[in-house]
Write a protein that holds these residues in place. Structure first.
Motif, PDB file in Angstrom:
ATOM      1  N   VAL A 192      -8.024  58.744  24.298  1.00  0.00           N
ATOM      2  CA  VAL A 192      -8.699  57.446  24.386  1.00  0.00           C
ATOM      3  C   VAL A 192      -9.887  57.450  23.433  1.00  0.00           C
ATOM      4  CG1 VAL A 192      -9.897  55.784  25.859  1.00  0.00           C
ATOM      5  CG2 VAL A 192      -8.053  57.183  26.814  1.00  0.00           C
ATOM      6  N   GLY A 193     -10.063  56.351  22.707  1.00  0.00           N
ATOM      7  CA  GLY A 193     -11.234  56.172  21.851  1.00  0.00           C
ATOM      8  C   GLY A 193     -11.797  54.781  22.028  1.00  0.00           C
ATOM      9  N   GLY A 194     -12.934  54.513  21.377  1.00  0.00           N
ATOM     10  CA  GLY A 194     -13.563  53.216  21.546  1.00  0.00           C
ATOM     11  C   GLY A 194     -14.216  52.701  20.284  1.00  0.00           C
ATOM     12  N   ARG A 195     -14.989  51.644  20.454  1.00  0.00           N
ATOM     13  CA  ARG A 195     -15.596  50.943  19.315  1.00  0.00           C
ATOM     14  C   ARG A 195     -16.684  51.788  18.665  1.00  0.00           C
ATOM     15  NH1 ARG A 195     -17.664  45.137  20.765  1.00  0.00           N
ATOM     16  NH2 ARG A 195     -17.592  44.894  18.483  1.00  0.00           N
ATOM     17  N   ALA A 196     -16.802  51.634  17.350  1.00  0.00           N
ATOM     18  CA  ALA A 196     -17.860  52.289  16.573  1.00  0.00           C
ATOM     19  C   ALA A 196     -18.534  51.211  15.736  1.00  0.00           C
ATOM     20  CB  ALA A 196     -17.275  53.377  15.679  1.00  0.00           C
ATOM     21  N   LEU A 197     -19.678  50.764  16.202  1.00  0.00           N
ATOM     22  CA  LEU A 197     -20.369  49.645  15.565  1.00  0.00           C
ATOM     23  C   LEU A 197     -21.249  50.122  14.411  1.00  0.00           C
ATOM     24  CD1 LEU A 197     -21.516  47.649  18.737  1.00  0.00           C
ATOM     25  CD2 LEU A 197     -19.309  47.589  17.542  1.00  0.00           C
ATOM     26  N   ARG A 198     -21.177  49.408  13.300  1.00  0.00           N
ATOM     27  CA  ARG A 198     -21.993  49.739  12.128  1.00  0.00           C
ATOM     28  C   ARG A 198     -23.017  48.649  11.804  1.00  0.00           C
ATOM     29  NH1 ARG A 198     -20.023  53.991   9.058  1.00  0.00           N
ATOM     30  NH2 ARG A 198     -17.923  54.723   9.570  1.00  0.00           N
ATOM     31  N   GLY A 199     -23.013  47.580  12.592  1.00  0.00           N
ATOM     32  CA  GLY A 199     -23.975  46.517  12.362  1.00  0.00           C
ATOM     33  C   GLY A 199     -23.648  45.637  11.177  1.00  0.00           C
ATOM     34  N   THR A 200     -22.370  45.584  10.782  1.00  0.00           N
ATOM     35  CA  THR A 200     -21.964  44.754   9.648  1.00  0.00           C
ATOM     36  C   THR A 200     -21.620  43.344  10.122  1.00  0.00           C
ATOM     37  OG1 THR A 200     -19.679  45.513   9.872  1.00  0.00           O
ATOM     38  CG2 THR A 200     -21.105  46.726   8.355  1.00  0.00           C
ATOM     39  N   PRO A 201     -21.736  42.356   9.231  1.00  0.00           N
ATOM     40  CA  PRO A 201     -21.438  40.966   9.616  1.00  0.00           C
ATOM     41  C   PRO A 201     -19.992  40.802  10.079  1.00  0.00           C
ATOM     42  CG  PRO A 201     -22.616  41.044   7.519  1.00  0.00           C
ATOM     43  CD  PRO A 201     -22.236  42.455   7.847  1.00  0.00           C
ATOM     44  N   ASP A 202     -19.807  40.077  11.133  1.00  0.00           N
ATOM     45  CA  ASP A 202     -18.483  39.705  11.651  1.00  0.00           C
ATOM     46  C   ASP A 202     -17.630  40.903  12.074  1.00  0.00           C
ATOM     47  OD1 ASP A 202     -19.083  37.006  11.042  1.00  0.00           O
ATOM     48  OD2 ASP A 202     -18.399  37.302   8.980  1.00  0.00           O
ATOM     49  N   GLU A 203     -18.239  42.054  12.337  1.00  0.00           N
ATOM     50  CA  GLU A 203     -17.414  43.218  12.674  1.00  0.00           C
ATOM     51  C   GLU A 203     -16.682  43.051  13.996  1.00  0.00           C
ATOM     52  OE1 GLU A 203     -19.490  46.907  13.204  1.00  0.00           O
ATOM     53  OE2 GLU A 203     -21.156  45.967  14.258  1.00  0.00           O
ATOM     54  N   ALA A 204     -17.188  42.213  14.878  1.00  0.00           N
ATOM     55  CA  ALA A 204     -16.528  42.020  16.169  1.00  0.00           C
ATOM     56  C   ALA A 204     -15.193  41.292  16.024  1.00  0.00           C
ATOM     57  CB  ALA A 204     -17.438  41.253  17.121  1.00  0.00           C
TER      58      ALA A 204
END
Length: 309
Positions: A96-108
């Motif tokens: 199992v893995g999950g989200r890795a947010l980089r703070g880039t525009p529209d990444e969601a």
């Protein structure tokens, strides 16, 4: 490292243990770890730039039934651990893995329909910052936010640490092998880290060195896992050529430089794949000395509880 450990202290579900494996060149990391009670410190004798070997050293010290990996530049949200273990309630889930947010525009939203995929032409879809709103079965997981059943890694003999240079594809390789065993690989958008992208061990992110080893390691990954004559390999080569010609038409000088690097990486990957195929002998389970050590340790049941991390 300090921020990573501070975030782990705020988890809604506390980890059974926290293990830090340090390959740095000085004592700053060990000094920080010493300030945190009940955090185990292990030195990686191979040093800087040998992350996968460090992961395996961590596995040799781990006692949990669910083994979760974070990078030091990954800051776990408070429910990270709670949410990463939830999919294991399905006995068929092996990773199992999950989200890795980089703070880039529209990444969601960007790439939300193409998360963790493996395409018919040998390319990978990432988009691990996207929010799918539900759990997904995927081909691979982000190395900065992934976990595995202990029994699964025991059967595999741990992670393969022969993806050289930037070590790109080490996490893809282990996920691919988990799938070959018949386990589900699940990506959940509810287990989240902020991946702040620390500097590379050598060079800079996305520089020429990164491009070279990305190509080299990807070819090695395709060759050893699917065969040098597979459609994935051939389609990947021609798709790469097409992309190179397109870039050449737009920016000739820059494109020619990177094309030369990628071609060098391609043939280096072919050479590596030949060596690895001969050594692996068609077995995707690690059988060398380290693999056996990992198999023996991970095969020991240290806990009677079904889900521990």
């Amino acid at each position: 490292m300090r921020q990573c450990l501070l975030h782990l202290q705020k988890q809604t579900v506390a980890p059974l243990e926290v293990i830090v494996v340090d390959g740095s060149k000085d004592k700053r990391t060990s000094d920080i770890v010493a300030q945190f009670e009940d955090v185990q410190y292990i030195e990686n004798p191979l040093g800087y730039g040998h992350m996968t070997h460090g992961r395996n050293l961590g596995l040799l010290a781990a006692h949990g039934q669910i083994l979760a990996f974070l990078d030091d530049d990954s800051y776990a949200h408070p429910t990270w651990l709670e949410k990463i273990v939830e999919p294991y309630s399905d006995a068929k889930v092996g990773a199992v893995g999950g989200r890795a947010l980089r703070g880039t525009p529209d990444e969601a939203t960007k790439g939300a329909d193409d998360i963790g995929t493996f395409k018919s032409y040998g390319f990978l879809g990432g988009n691990f910052g996207a929010d799918s709103l539900r759990d997904l079965d995927v081909f691979h997981l982000p190395g900065c936010n992934m976990s595995f059943r202990r029994d699964v890694l025991s059967e595999l003999g741990g992670l393969r640490d022969d993806y050289t240079g930037t070590e790109v594809r080490e996490e893809t390789d282990v996920c691919c092998r988990v799938g070959k065993l018949g386990w589900r690989v699940v990506w959940t958008p509810f287990s989240v880290v902020d991946h702040v992208a620390a500097p590379q061990a050598k060079g800079k992110r996305l520089d020429w060195r990164y491009h070279y080893f990305s190509r080299r390691n990807h070819i090695a990954f395709l060759g050893r896992n699917f065969g040098l004559r597979s459609l994935y390999m051939r389609r990947y080569f021609f798709r790469t050529l097409r992309g190179a010609f397109k870039r050449f038409a737009e920016r000739p000088k820059v494109a020619l430089f990177y094309f030369a690097i990628e071609i060098a990486g391609f043939f280096a990957g072919l050479s590596a794949a030949l060596v690895l195929i001969k050594r692996d002998k068609g077995d995707f389970r690690r059988r060398d000395t380290m693999g056996q050590k990992l198999r023996d340790h991970l095969g020991h049941n240290f806990s009677k509880e079904t889900i521990k991390a």
